[in-house]
Design a protein around this motif. Structure first.
Motif, PDB file in Angstrom:
ATOM      1  N   HIS A  60     -87.653  88.524  -2.298  1.00  0.00           N
ATOM      2  CA  HIS A  60     -87.212  87.978  -0.779  1.00  0.00           C
ATOM      3  C   HIS A  60     -85.991  87.199  -0.549  1.00  0.00           C
ATOM      4  O   HIS A  60     -86.061  86.167  -1.675  1.00  0.00           O
ATOM      5  CB  HIS A  60     -88.543  87.265  -0.057  1.00  0.00           C
ATOM      6  N   HIS A  62     -84.753  84.411   1.219  1.00  0.00           N
ATOM      7  CA  HIS A  62     -85.449  83.398   2.507  1.00  0.00           C
ATOM      8  C   HIS A  62     -84.291  83.088   3.491  1.00  0.00           C
ATOM      9  O   HIS A  62     -83.246  82.522   2.779  1.00  0.00           O
ATOM     10  CB  HIS A  62     -85.979  82.368   1.690  1.00  0.00           C
ATOM     11  N   HIS A 434     -92.870  79.615   8.409  1.00  0.00           N
ATOM     12  CA  HIS A 434     -91.836  80.483   8.350  1.00  0.00           C
ATOM     13  C   HIS A 434     -91.948  81.540   9.086  1.00  0.00           C
ATOM     14  O   HIS A 434     -92.798  82.117   8.861  1.00  0.00           O
ATOM     15  CB  HIS A 434     -91.539  80.549   6.735  1.00  0.00           C
ATOM     16  N   HIS A 436     -89.871  85.422   9.032  1.00  0.00           N
ATOM     17  CA  HIS A 436     -89.109  86.212   8.451  1.00  0.00           C
ATOM     18  C   HIS A 436     -88.107  86.753   9.631  1.00  0.00           C
ATOM     19  O   HIS A 436     -88.531  87.031  10.813  1.00  0.00           O
ATOM     20  CB  HIS A 436     -89.646  87.390   7.696  1.00  0.00           C
ATOM     21  N   HIS A 510     -95.768  78.309   4.342  1.00  0.00           N
ATOM     22  CA  HIS A 510     -95.099  78.564   3.028  1.00  0.00           C
ATOM     23  C   HIS A 510     -95.520  77.801   2.152  1.00  0.00           C
ATOM     24  O   HIS A 510     -95.196  77.900   1.034  1.00  0.00           O
ATOM     25  CB  HIS A 510     -93.560  78.388   3.363  1.00  0.00           C
TER      26      HIS A 510
HETATM   27 CU1  C2O Z   1     -89.742  82.325   1.886  1.00  0.00          CU
HETATM   28 CU2  C2O Z   1     -92.241  84.869   3.268  1.00  0.00          CU
HETATM   29  O1  C2O Z   1     -90.921  83.579   2.684  1.00  0.00           O
END
Ligand code: C2O
Length: 554
Positions: A60, A62, A434, A436, A510
């Motif tokens: 991912h 981020h 967090h 997305h 997170h």
């Molecule tokens: Cu740093 Cu689901 O992400």
């Protein structure tokens, strides 16, 4: 657009980061913290990602918004099936965010904690720089055991009836830790690395990008003898804001400016680890581990063996309030109308039904101040080895009903609606949340004793935008959250975004343990929007390959 092509192979190899050797993950046999993505705004990134591990995994990026490329976002079981051992997946997306400090990490089970994480810096060639040079400090925690072993312990009610997160053995600044191995038992010692040294030019302004890539730890960050001027928060440039000390939670980023015009010499960089909240002292640490990490700020030309200056102690931690940070680029938050969506996200950690696992249960409701009826409640385990990605399910089915994949807690959003989320925290520890696919506005943050006392009108003129927000702990002592009359105090934030980016976007705490325990929901944004996304065949091929890997019984 310029295309940056990278060949990355996930590998598992012996690493000595803190004086204890262990098998850990990395890219092309290089530790993750040394595997940079450096790009400009607007660049196209193509990563040929091969999985040479014996387990599936995924990546991912981020803070990347993945506009139109929701299949490149990475969370296993959400936007893609995990990449099976031996398989290759091409992460291909354009950088549509602002210039700033981001990071990449694995998004499969706890692979991030095993080292699959590193920096992602986005620059703007046209930026007028108000600094002379820059540096990056990646702060993280470090475990001496493999995450799968720790996860099995954590999620099992028999071994861990209290639901306590495994506490890190150590901490790292740019991949270097200081574990006094000779004091610890049952650990085989390797050579203790020297603390990380950051050399800076004298008489200059230096931008230091601070990134928290930890699984669990938050940090109090400071530099002896130097004030920190915050200029960036999660990729958003902000008006200069001076602090003595910075609190930085898991997955957050700050850029600070320092002026290297103090007495020429060496100074300590302090990164004090905490979890829970910054005012509670750490629980007992393994012998050999001091949670006050240090690195050295070395003025260029000064001998490295010169002892750092002893300076006055920094003030005690203050919560760096998002409400005090003002973006440079003014973006007014839209005003909501009654038809917009207001979600209340509450969570608890509990055993439920016949579960053998300790799990985090988010409860999410469509909330109005008049009517507190729960609309949806989910149980989940995010670590499910799903062989279907939610995004593919939604994309391919005409009559998608958010009922069949329990690991992903889907909430369907409507196009261009304004989404407000109140996150309520009844836990005596902070939670970094967090989302997305979005940068959200932080409209309010604080503690309250009732939902009705959370503000409902906000200053919308230019609130802070970011992608990972700390929800404060409830005011508490060692007996738990304070009671106020018969009401319990809790921490909260109110955040807002507009449902204008088609995709399935995960929202989660997170803290990697909490994410793995299911403290996550996903936004299906929007049914029509997703059906219009061009699915690459590769995504379905990856699911097929994962399915056959699972069936091969490995
Ligand atoms: Cu740093 Cu689901 O992400």
């Amino acid at each position: 657009t310029r295309t940056i092509s990278l060949n990355w192979t996930a590998t598992n190899f012996s690493q000595n980061l803190d004086g204890v050797e262990r098998y850990a993950l990395g890219i092309n046999n290089v530790p993750g913290h040394l595997t940079f993505i450096n790009a400009n705004v607007g660049d196209r990134i193509r990563i040929y990602f091969t999985n040479a591990l014996s387990e599936p995994t995924s990546l991912h990026f981020h803070g990347m918004l993945q506009n139109g490329t929701g299949f490149m976002d990475g969370p296993s079981g959400i936007t893609q099936c995990p990449v099976a051992p031996g398989q290759t997946y091409v992460y291909d997306f354009n950088i549509t965010t602002t210039a700033g400090t981001y990071w990449w990490h694995a998004h499969y089970r706890m692979h991030l904690a095993d080292g699959l994480r590193g920096p992602f810096i986005v620059s703007d060639p046209n930026e007028v720089k108000n600094y002379d040079s820059e540096a990056i400090l990646q702060l993280s925690d470090w475990y001496h055991d493999q995450s799968e072993n720790l996860l099995a312990w954590y999620l099992n009610n028999a071994t861990n009836p209290g639901g306590n997160e495994p506490v890190f053995d150590s901490g790292l600044v740019n991949g270097i830790g200081q574990f006094n191995c000779s004091q610890a038992e049952n650990v085989t010692c390797s050579i203790l690395p020297q603390p990380y040294i950051q050399t800076v030019p004298v008489g200059c302004t230096v931008r230091i990008r601070v990134v928290n890539t930890a699984a669990f730890a938050a940090f109090l960050f400071s530099i002896d003898g130097h004030e920190l001027t915050v200029i960036e928060v999660d990729g958003v440039l902000v008006q200069p804001y001076q602090v003595d000390m910075l609190t930085i939670n898991v997955a957050q980023r700050y850029s600070v400016l320092i002026t290297t015009s103090q007495a020429v010499g060496n100074y300590y960089i302090n990164a004090q680890m905490y979890h829970g909240d910054p005012w509670t002292s750490m629980p007992s640490m393994p012998a050999g581990f001091n949670p006050n990490l240090i690195a050295i700020l070395n003025y260029a030309g000064v001998n490295l063996s010169t002892a750092p200056f002893v300076t006055a102690a920094k003030q005690s931690p203050i919560f760096l309030d998002d409400m005090n940070l003002v973006p440079l680029q003014i973006i007014t938050a839209p005003d909501r109308s009654p038809s917009d969506t207001l979600l209340l996200f509450e969570f608890l950690f509990t055993m439920k039904g016949t579960d053998t696992y300790q799990r985090a249960y988010p409860t999410i409701s469509r909330y109005s101040r008049e009517n507190l009826a729960w609309m949806l409640q989910f149980s989940s385990s995010f670590t499910t080895n799903s062989s279907t990605a939610l995004l593919i399910d939604v994309h391919d089915s005409e009559d998608f009903q958010p009922t069949f994949e329990p690991s992903v807690n889907p909430i369907i959003l409507e196009k261009n609606k304004i989404i407000d989320i109140i996150i309520r925290n009844d836990d005596p520890g902070e939670h970094p949340f967090h989302i997305h696919g979005h940068v959200f506005w932080v409209l309010a943050s604080g503690v309250a004793t009732s939902l009705n006392s959370i503000p409902s009108t906000f200053d919308l003129s230019n609130p802070l935008r970011r992608d990972t927000v700390t929800v404060q702990a409830c005011p508490h002592d060692s007996n738990g959250c304070f009671q106020n009359g018969n009401q319990t105090s809790f921490g909260y934030v109110v955040i807002r975004f507009v449902a204008d980016n088609p995709g399935v976007w995960l929202m989660h705490c997170h803290i990697a343990w909490h994410m793995s325990a299911g403290l996550a929901i996903s936004f299906v944004e929007t049914l029509d929007g997703i059906r219009n996304l061009a699915v690459v065949d590769e995504v379905r091929d990856t699911c097929a390959a994962f399915e056959s890997w699972k069936n091969s019984g490995d």
